[in-house]
Design a protein around this motif. Structure first.
Motif, PDB file in Angstrom:
ATOM      1  N   THR A  60     106.008 -30.109  86.063  1.00  2.83           N
ATOM      2  CA  THR A  60     104.596 -30.001  86.398  1.00  2.83           C
ATOM      3  C   THR A  60     104.208 -28.541  86.626  1.00  2.83           C
ATOM      4  O   THR A  60     104.985 -27.750  87.160  1.00  2.83           O
ATOM      5  CB  THR A  60     104.253 -30.797  87.673  1.00  2.83           C
ATOM      6  N   PHE A 100     101.168 -34.490  91.142  1.00  2.00           N
ATOM      7  CA  PHE A 100     101.487 -35.590  90.227  1.00  2.00           C
ATOM      8  C   PHE A 100     102.189 -36.690  91.013  1.00  2.00           C
ATOM      9  O   PHE A 100     103.294 -36.485  91.519  1.00  2.00           O
ATOM     10  CB  PHE A 100     102.379 -35.066  89.101  1.00  2.00           C
ATOM     11  N   ALA A 153     101.723 -29.599  91.393  1.00  2.00           N
ATOM     12  CA  ALA A 153     101.580 -28.823  90.165  1.00  2.00           C
ATOM     13  C   ALA A 153     100.893 -27.519  90.556  1.00  2.00           C
ATOM     14  O   ALA A 153      99.706 -27.514  90.889  1.00  2.00           O
ATOM     15  CB  ALA A 153     100.752 -29.592  89.140  1.00  2.00           C
TER      16      ALA A 153
END
Length: 281
Positions: A188, A197, A208
């Motif tokens: 990510t 996420f 992320a």
């Protein structure tokens, strides 16, 4: 105003009936896999080994906390009933009890060890990524996700919330597709602000971050659709940034990859969605 024993009994019976109804209703609604259900009071059904361990650890802590709470309640009742001025007109002169002092030192230590051992085991399971069968890179953007499959070819696609599909606020136009019983590494990052996420049924949640590559993993043991959302407050459309993963058989995944290569690699610009398009969705 004092209630009679009959009134107390009826109220307790009513509470029991309501509790049983909620438990039955929660169990019935919770049969929907991979997404939240109305009146759901427990974790979503596990679809990966990590989530199975999280569920077990959650239930273990629940029973442990319940036992501790009941034990403390019993001690309080004993103290109130046995050591009040009516039962003990002459106060005790006891100032030291070796057995009690040893017990209240050792028992909490044993409880902490009982919590720490499965906790460390679960953390190791989550953080130690096994050899991956498939890698997916998820890039968070305001407010949608862009996915690439580094192991399967030079294609990528955007995934935006679909207003005309169910479940509401979770369905997307382009779903992530992965094979069942395969270790999937998820990398990510973000293009603008911090996103997160998260897929509850898989037991994964990872930030992320712009300029940084984080990674986690899952191994879905059941086929079907599984939903999640961005779990980091990332702007005004944070609530409209869902994640949808479809778990399929190996044959279906191979066929999807061939279709995706043609569908998403045909446009050089790859139909990147703008923030305005994301809002419209």
């Amino acid at each position: 105003m004092r209630m009679s024993r009959g009134q107390i009994g009826r109220r307790l019976l009513g509470l029991a009936v309501v509790g049983a109804g909620l438990a039955f209703g929660g169990a019935a609604f919770a049969e929907v896999m991979g997404q939240p259900a109305p009146w759901e009071y427990k974790l979503q059904e596990a679809a990966t080994p990590v989530m199975e361990n999280i569920t077990w650890f959650h239930n273990f802590l629940l029973w442990l906390i319940t036992a501790i709470t009941l034990f403390v309640l019993v001690l309080l009742v004993i103290v109130v009933m046995k050591f009040n001025s009516r039962a003990n007109p002459v106060a005790s002169k006891t100032t030291h009890n070796t057995l009690i002092e040893v017990a209240w030192t050792i028992i909490p230590v044993l409880i902490l060890v009982a919590v720490a051992v499965p906790s460390f085991r679960l953390l190791f399971l989550e953080l130690d990524i096994p050899k991956a069968d498939l890698t997916i890179k998820a890039t968070g953007k305001q407010w949608f996700w862009t996915y690439t499959y580094p192991d399967n070819g030079p294609f990528e696609f955007d995934s935006l919330m679909a207003a005309d599909k169910q479940p509401r606020l979770l369905a997307v136009d382009n779903e992530v597709v992965v094979p069942v019983n395969k270790v999937v590494r998820v990398q990510t990052t973000a293009a603008d602000v911090i996103h997160s996420f998260a897929i509850p049924s898989f037991g994964i949640k990872i930030d992320a971050v712009p300029g940084r590559l984080n990674e986690t993993w899952f191994k879905a043991t059941k086929t079907g659709m599984f939903y999640g959302q961005c779990s980091e407050l990332c702007g005004k459309d944070h609530a409209f940034m869902p994640i949808a993963i479809r778990v399929v058989s190996d044959q279906e995944f191979t066929a999807w990859v061939e279709t995706a290569k043609k569908k998403f690699a045909s446009n050089p610009a790859n139909s990147y969605a703008s923030a305005g398009t994301a809002v419209a969705q």
